[in-house]
Scaffold this active site. Sequence first.
Site, PDB file in Angstrom:
ATOM      1  N   LYS A  81      47.141  62.096  56.318  1.00 20.41           N
ATOM      2  CA  LYS A  81      46.473  60.852  56.466  1.00 20.41           C
ATOM      3  C   LYS A  81      45.908  60.971  58.029  1.00 20.41           C
ATOM      4  O   LYS A  81      46.282  61.524  58.772  1.00 20.41           O
ATOM      5  CB  LYS A  81      47.584  59.688  56.639  1.00 20.41           C
ATOM      6  CG  LYS A  81      47.094  58.154  56.382  1.00 20.41           C
ATOM      7  CD  LYS A  81      46.998  58.087  55.072  1.00 20.41           C
ATOM      8  CE  LYS A  81      46.696  56.655  54.563  1.00 20.41           C
ATOM      9  NZ  LYS A  81      46.650  56.533  53.220  1.00 20.41           N
ATOM     10  N   GLY A 183      43.367  40.314  43.769  1.00 20.55           N
ATOM     11  CA  GLY A 183      42.148  40.943  44.519  1.00 20.55           C
ATOM     12  C   GLY A 183      41.771  42.357  43.575  1.00 20.55           C
ATOM     13  O   GLY A 183      41.831  42.194  42.145  1.00 20.55           O
TER      14      GLY A 183
HETATM   15  P1  NAD Z   1      42.650  43.186  47.971  1.00 24.66           P
HETATM   16  O1  NAD Z   1      42.504  42.805  49.396  1.00 24.66           O
HETATM   17  O2  NAD Z   1      41.401  43.338  47.146  1.00 24.66           O
HETATM   18  O3  NAD Z   1      43.466  42.035  47.422  1.00 24.66           O
HETATM   19  C1  NAD Z   1      44.676  41.440  47.857  1.00 24.66           C
HETATM   20  C2  NAD Z   1      44.433  39.992  47.436  1.00 24.66           C
HETATM   21  O4  NAD Z   1      45.806  39.455  48.120  1.00 24.66           O
HETATM   22  C3  NAD Z   1      43.386  39.347  48.038  1.00 24.66           C
HETATM   23  O5  NAD Z   1      42.823  38.610  46.935  1.00 24.66           O
HETATM   24  C4  NAD Z   1      44.188  38.428  49.323  1.00 24.66           C
HETATM   25  O6  NAD Z   1      43.459  37.245  49.177  1.00 24.66           O
HETATM   26  C5  NAD Z   1      45.360  38.247  48.489  1.00 24.66           C
HETATM   27  N1  NAD Z   1      46.329  38.189  49.733  1.00 24.66           N
HETATM   28  C6  NAD Z   1      46.390  38.494  51.056  1.00 24.66           C
HETATM   29  N2  NAD Z   1      47.444  37.999  51.577  1.00 24.66           N
HETATM   30  C7  NAD Z   1      48.077  37.331  50.918  1.00 24.66           C
HETATM   31  C8  NAD Z   1      49.101  36.406  50.917  1.00 24.66           C
HETATM   32  N3  NAD Z   1      50.063  36.639  52.200  1.00 24.66           N
HETATM   33  N4  NAD Z   1      49.573  35.716  49.862  1.00 24.66           N
HETATM   34  C9  NAD Z   1      48.965  35.692  48.853  1.00 24.66           C
HETATM   35  N5  NAD Z   1      47.993  36.480  48.471  1.00 24.66           N
HETATM   36  C10 NAD Z   1      47.481  37.222  49.432  1.00 24.66           C
HETATM   37  O7  NAD Z   1      43.583  44.328  47.973  1.00 24.66           O
HETATM   38  P2  NAD Z   1      43.820  45.479  46.695  1.00 24.66           P
HETATM   39  O8  NAD Z   1      42.878  46.650  46.697  1.00 24.66           O
HETATM   40  O9  NAD Z   1      43.821  44.545  45.522  1.00 24.66           O
HETATM   41  O10 NAD Z   1      45.356  45.951  47.227  1.00 24.66           O
HETATM   42  C11 NAD Z   1      46.559  45.061  46.857  1.00 24.66           C
HETATM   43  C12 NAD Z   1      47.619  45.954  47.468  1.00 24.66           C
HETATM   44  O11 NAD Z   1      47.647  47.117  46.682  1.00 24.66           O
HETATM   45  C13 NAD Z   1      47.671  46.405  48.743  1.00 24.66           C
HETATM   46  O12 NAD Z   1      48.861  46.430  49.387  1.00 24.66           O
HETATM   47  C14 NAD Z   1      47.025  47.669  48.867  1.00 24.66           C
HETATM   48  O13 NAD Z   1      47.406  48.603  49.814  1.00 24.66           O
HETATM   49  C15 NAD Z   1      47.684  48.198  47.540  1.00 24.66           C
HETATM   50  N6  NAD Z   1      47.276  49.243  46.753  1.00 24.66           N
HETATM   51  C16 NAD Z   1      45.669  49.242  46.512  1.00 24.66           C
HETATM   52  C17 NAD Z   1      45.368  50.430  45.684  1.00 24.66           C
HETATM   53  C18 NAD Z   1      43.872  50.116  45.176  1.00 24.66           C
HETATM   54  O14 NAD Z   1      43.253  51.136  44.392  1.00 24.66           O
HETATM   55  N7  NAD Z   1      43.109  49.283  45.599  1.00 24.66           N
HETATM   56  C19 NAD Z   1      45.923  51.632  45.614  1.00 24.66           C
HETATM   57  C20 NAD Z   1      47.369  51.623  45.968  1.00 24.66           C
HETATM   58  C21 NAD Z   1      47.856  50.371  46.825  1.00 24.66           C
END
Ligand code: NAD
Length: 354
Positions: A81, A183
């Site tokens: 990382k 999200g």
């Molecule tokens: P994103 O930011 O697109 O979506 C997160 C959603 O959660 C948003 O709609 C936001 O408004 C909401 N949110 C934030 N804080 C909140 C809270 N306290 N209560 C309720 N809702 C809340 O992010 P993402 O890409 O969808 O990722 C979501 C999670 O999955 C993250 O933890 C990320 O690290 C993990 N992740 C994502 C991926 C990927 O491919 N995008 C891969 C591995 C892990």
Amino acid sequence: MELFKAMSDKAYEAVHFFHDAETGLRAIIAIHDTTFGPALGGARALSTYANEEAALVDALRLARGMTYKAALAGLPLGGGKSVIMLPKTPFDRAALFTAFGRAIESIGGRYITAEDSGTSTEDMDSIRRGTSHVVGLAKSRGGSGDPSPFTAFGVLRGIQAVAKFSLGRSDLEGLKVSILGVGHVGFPLARLLKEQGAELWVADINDESVRRAQDELGAKAVPTSDLPGLDVDVFAPCALGGSINDQTLPMLRCKAVVGSANNQLLEERHGVELQKRGIVYAPDYLVNAGGLINVALEVDGYDEKKSRELCSAIYDTMYMILERAKAEGSRPEVVADRIVEERLASAKKAKAIA
Ligand code: NAD
């Protein structure tokens, strides 16, 4: 921090520090383990690290997590990382990321970078001017594009394995699922679940996202603070880490926790508490590996079909972990860690003999 002690305690191979006077680049690349291949892991860029040690701790912690994620997904990759401490004064972002690309190039392919918190596909394009060791480029530039739908698919496969093994269901028809955060991952997950006949409850701090899930998928909206307390089959944390904590644990009435968020258990002891309450926990770094799998396939030429196959195999790994956990009276996340450590130990042994 005693750096060499920290490195030897958790078997880190290398930590690189880079500075570029012209662009103001200050970056750290932590390489945890390259037994299975070059260390792949995103580049985090923040201007808010309290100090250099905070940036270093972040790089070390995240790099090790990538080793485990890649190894459990069966990818020919190691874990690394990078963190970039962005200047607090105005700077030329494209030049800084190109300088970072040159820094990556200088370590000869042992580290491959990708997008992460605080970086964008544009930043990856800038990095690409300095090195070829970058993945997660936009589809229009020959990359694999947004990994989120693949992450969502992997989480669905995790839910299917848990539903089959732990809930005795052959399909998801009528399965009650609550999703915290709709999200980039949570929304496509909700759609996939809906297609499988699941019943959905969603919560998000973004009202627009909740409305979309209501309008397009017929999901029921719930206040964020109430969602963990719903009487559902599966609770899917897809927002931030630490959803399973001292506040939410006593509320939980779900049978399983399977979501995309990283580090869902605020502390290890929260996993112990889940087990005591008879709630199945799907190790986050297993079920959310779809995005990593998808970008990883860019290294040797992207193949969407292969990506879907590997994401689909998350089902088999999840099922096998549940079987082992049951047989050993252990927790799934403990079994997952042990499988990775066993795989690493035997690969290192084989390398030493060769
Ligand atoms: P994103 O930011 O697109 O979506 C997160 C959603 O959660 C948003 O709609 C936001 O408004 C909401 N949110 C934030 N804080 C909140 C809270 N306290 N209560 C309720 N809702 C809340 O992010 P993402 O890409 O969808 O990722 C979501 C999670 O999955 C993250 O933890 C990320 O690290 C993990 N992740 C994502 C991926 C990927 O491919 N995008 C891969 C591995 C892990």
